[in-house]
Design a protein around this motif. Structure first.
Motif, PDB file in Angstrom:
ATOM      1  N   ARG A 172       6.299   4.998 -16.211  1.00  0.00           N
ATOM      2  CA  ARG A 172       6.363   3.536 -16.165  1.00  0.00           C
ATOM      3  C   ARG A 172       7.748   3.103 -16.643  1.00  0.00           C
ATOM      4  NH1 ARG A 172       2.219   1.303 -13.191  1.00  0.00           N
ATOM      5  NH2 ARG A 172       0.313   2.459 -13.574  1.00  0.00           N
ATOM      6  N   GLN A 173       7.956   1.817 -16.774  1.00  0.00           N
ATOM      7  CA  GLN A 173       9.269   1.299 -17.182  1.00  0.00           C
ATOM      8  C   GLN A 173       9.770   1.930 -18.484  1.00  0.00           C
ATOM      9  OE1 GLN A 173      10.918  -0.179 -15.028  1.00  0.00           O
ATOM     10  NE2 GLN A 173      10.235  -2.230 -14.522  1.00  0.00           N
ATOM     11  N   GLY A 218       5.701  14.634 -10.179  1.00  0.00           N
ATOM     12  CA  GLY A 218       7.023  14.032 -10.069  1.00  0.00           C
ATOM     13  C   GLY A 218       7.270  12.952 -11.100  1.00  0.00           C
ATOM     14  N   SER A 219       8.476  12.422 -11.085  1.00  0.00           N
ATOM     15  CA  SER A 219       8.868  11.388 -12.048  1.00  0.00           C
ATOM     16  C   SER A 219       9.523  10.191 -11.353  1.00  0.00           C
ATOM     17  CB  SER A 219       9.813  11.975 -13.094  1.00  0.00           C
ATOM     18  OG  SER A 219      10.968  12.495 -12.468  1.00  0.00           O
ATOM     19  N   LEU A 220       9.115   9.901 -10.129  1.00  0.00           N
ATOM     20  CA  LEU A 220       9.680   8.786  -9.367  1.00  0.00           C
ATOM     21  C   LEU A 220       9.542   7.476 -10.126  1.00  0.00           C
ATOM     22  CD1 LEU A 220      10.869   7.646  -6.716  1.00  0.00           C
ATOM     23  CD2 LEU A 220       8.519   7.505  -5.853  1.00  0.00           C
ATOM     24  N   GLY A 221       8.372   7.228 -10.652  1.00  0.00           N
ATOM     25  CA  GLY A 221       8.134   6.033 -11.453  1.00  0.00           C
ATOM     26  C   GLY A 221       8.494   4.745 -10.751  1.00  0.00           C
ATOM     27  N   PRO A 222       9.011   3.768 -11.502  1.00  0.00           N
ATOM     28  CA  PRO A 222       9.311   2.440 -10.958  1.00  0.00           C
ATOM     29  C   PRO A 222      10.307   2.426  -9.800  1.00  0.00           C
ATOM     30  CG  PRO A 222       9.296   2.380 -13.342  1.00  0.00           C
ATOM     31  CD  PRO A 222       9.201   3.828 -12.951  1.00  0.00           C
ATOM     32  N   ALA A 223      11.054   3.493  -9.609  1.00  0.00           N
ATOM     33  CA  ALA A 223      11.952   3.560  -8.453  1.00  0.00           C
ATOM     34  C   ALA A 223      11.160   3.438  -7.152  1.00  0.00           C
ATOM     35  CB  ALA A 223      12.753   4.862  -8.470  1.00  0.00           C
ATOM     36  N   ALA A 224       9.874   3.748  -7.200  1.00  0.00           N
ATOM     37  CA  ALA A 224       9.025   3.658  -6.005  1.00  0.00           C
ATOM     38  C   ALA A 224       8.989   2.244  -5.450  1.00  0.00           C
ATOM     39  CB  ALA A 224       7.601   4.125  -6.322  1.00  0.00           C
ATOM     40  N   TRP A 225       9.031   1.255  -6.318  1.00  0.00           N
ATOM     41  CA  TRP A 225       8.952  -0.130  -5.834  1.00  0.00           C
ATOM     42  C   TRP A 225      10.274  -0.884  -5.974  1.00  0.00           C
ATOM     43  CZ3 TRP A 225       5.250   1.383  -9.596  1.00  0.00           C
ATOM     44  CH2 TRP A 225       5.571   1.040 -10.909  1.00  0.00           C
ATOM     45  N   ALA A 226      11.392  -0.142  -5.992  1.00  0.00           N
ATOM     46  CA  ALA A 226      12.712  -0.784  -6.025  1.00  0.00           C
ATOM     47  C   ALA A 226      12.876  -1.705  -4.819  1.00  0.00           C
ATOM     48  CB  ALA A 226      13.810   0.270  -6.060  1.00  0.00           C
ATOM     49  N   ILE A 278       0.841  -1.200   0.000  1.00  0.00           N
ATOM     50  CA  ILE A 278       0.000   0.000   0.000  1.00  0.00           C
ATOM     51  C   ILE A 278       0.873   1.246   0.000  1.00  0.00           C
ATOM     52  CG2 ILE A 278      -1.625   1.369   1.371  1.00  0.00           C
ATOM     53  CD1 ILE A 278      -2.819  -1.330   2.354  1.00  0.00           C
ATOM     54  N   LEU A 279       1.857   1.271   0.867  1.00  0.00           N
ATOM     55  CA  LEU A 279       2.750   2.420   0.994  1.00  0.00           C
ATOM     56  C   LEU A 279       3.520   2.685  -0.298  1.00  0.00           C
ATOM     57  CD1 LEU A 279       4.327   4.316   3.266  1.00  0.00           C
ATOM     58  CD2 LEU A 279       6.103   2.667   2.704  1.00  0.00           C
ATOM     59  N   VAL A 280       4.104   1.658  -0.862  1.00  0.00           N
ATOM     60  CA  VAL A 280       4.924   1.800  -2.067  1.00  0.00           C
ATOM     61  C   VAL A 280       4.081   2.320  -3.235  1.00  0.00           C
ATOM     62  CG1 VAL A 280       6.151   0.422  -3.808  1.00  0.00           C
ATOM     63  CG2 VAL A 280       6.697   0.136  -1.387  1.00  0.00           C
ATOM     64  N   VAL A 281       2.897   1.784  -3.396  1.00  0.00           N
ATOM     65  CA  VAL A 281       2.029   2.230  -4.489  1.00  0.00           C
ATOM     66  C   VAL A 281       1.533   3.649  -4.230  1.00  0.00           C
ATOM     67  CG1 VAL A 281      -0.144   1.767  -5.696  1.00  0.00           C
ATOM     68  CG2 VAL A 281       1.457  -0.102  -5.220  1.00  0.00           C
ATOM     69  N   ASP A 282       1.262   3.984  -2.978  1.00  0.00           N
ATOM     70  CA  ASP A 282       0.910   5.371  -2.654  1.00  0.00           C
ATOM     71  C   ASP A 282       2.034   6.316  -3.073  1.00  0.00           C
ATOM     72  OD1 ASP A 282      -1.565   4.779  -1.607  1.00  0.00           O
ATOM     73  OD2 ASP A 282      -1.076   5.375   0.443  1.00  0.00           O
ATOM     74  N   ARG A 283       3.274   5.969  -2.735  1.00  0.00           N
ATOM     75  CA  ARG A 283       4.414   6.808  -3.132  1.00  0.00           C
ATOM     76  C   ARG A 283       4.426   7.033  -4.643  1.00  0.00           C
ATOM     77  NH1 ARG A 283       9.463   4.032   0.043  1.00  0.00           N
ATOM     78  NH2 ARG A 283       9.165   5.068   2.038  1.00  0.00           N
ATOM     79  N   PHE A 284       4.229   5.954  -5.372  1.00  0.00           N
ATOM     80  CA  PHE A 284       4.253   5.996  -6.836  1.00  0.00           C
ATOM     81  C   PHE A 284       3.211   6.967  -7.384  1.00  0.00           C
ATOM     82  CE2 PHE A 284       2.540   4.102 -10.812  1.00  0.00           C
ATOM     83  CZ  PHE A 284       3.665   4.223 -11.626  1.00  0.00           C
ATOM     84  N   TYR A 285       1.971   6.799  -6.965  1.00  0.00           N
ATOM     85  CA  TYR A 285       0.888   7.610  -7.522  1.00  0.00           C
ATOM     86  C   TYR A 285       0.859   9.029  -6.952  1.00  0.00           C
ATOM     87  CZ  TYR A 285      -1.070   3.740 -10.139  1.00  0.00           C
ATOM     88  OH  TYR A 285      -1.255   2.722 -11.044  1.00  0.00           O
ATOM     89  N   ILE A 286       1.134   9.195  -5.678  1.00  0.00           N
ATOM     90  CA  ILE A 286       1.133  10.543  -5.113  1.00  0.00           C
ATOM     91  C   ILE A 286       2.226  11.376  -5.762  1.00  0.00           C
ATOM     92  CG2 ILE A 286       1.556  11.903  -3.011  1.00  0.00           C
ATOM     93  CD1 ILE A 286       0.043   9.634  -1.476  1.00  0.00           C
TER      94      ILE A 286
END
Length: 192
Positions: A118-119, A68-76, A54-62
């Motif tokens: 995304r990737q 921002g451009s965090l993208g897939p780094a959110a779920w590294a 939940i936390l990791v996906v929240d980081r990605f979408y928020i």
């Protein structure tokens, strides 16, 4: 009766999200040693894994909603927090960001474009659709944790008392613990 506010529902859901996460995390903080990370039957293999997801996906979408451009780094690191206390602090911080995001949101921004990194591509979505997805995702996985808690020493908490005004008496402790104000919560969704 006031003029229709298309952001109203999103503000209410942001409060709901924070309050439900808080209540669920507080229940998880009462788990006996070993129960948080114990293998369970669900989409993710443990309560810890699910709450981290939940936390990791929240980081990605928020991040995307904020431009921002965090993208897939959110779920590294799919499970960045091994203990419930650290996870609770981080989830609470993200929940506050989401409340602020919806508090500051103007109706015309709902149809604006969000770029989701995304990737190998940039996904383009409407702001309101991404917000709806975030709330749906949270609810979906909170339900899984709720079900997993039924197999532990902790009774699953009530998670659906955070939208209507009449339920204020059931959420007052959580509202106070989060430093929120019931009046502000109701203003986010008042029809009066």
């Amino acid at each position: 009766m006031s003029i229709y506010d298309p952001v109203r529902g999103f503000r209410k859901l942001a409060f709901n999200n924070a309050l439900a996460n808080y209540r669920l995390h507080q229940a998880c903080r009462q788990l006996q040693p070993g129960e948080f990370e114990a293998p369970r039957v669900s989409f993710f293999p443990s309560i810890r894994s699910t709450l981290n997801h939940i936390l990791v996906v929240d980081r990605f979408y928020i991040d995307a909603l904020q431009g921002g451009s965090l993208g897939p780094a959110a779920w590294a690191d799919p499970e960045p927090y091994k203990n419930i206390d650290d996870l609770t602090i981080e989830q609470g911080a993200l929940d506050k960001v989401l409340i602020t995001l919806t508090d500051d949101l103007a109706a015309e921004e709902l149809s604006s474009e969000v770029l989701i990194h995304r990737q190998q591509r940039i996904q383009r979505e409407r702001f309101d659709d991404v917000l709806q997805h975030v709330f749906q995702h949270q609810t979906h996985h909170r339900g899984q944790v709720h079900a997993m808690l039924a197999g532990t020493s902790v009774k699953p908490p009530q998670l659906d008392e955070f939208i209507v005004a009449d339920d204020a008496k059931f959420r007052q402790d959580e509202v106070a613990a989060l430093g929120l104000d019931e009046k502000r919560l109701m203003q986010a969704g008042s029809f009066l």
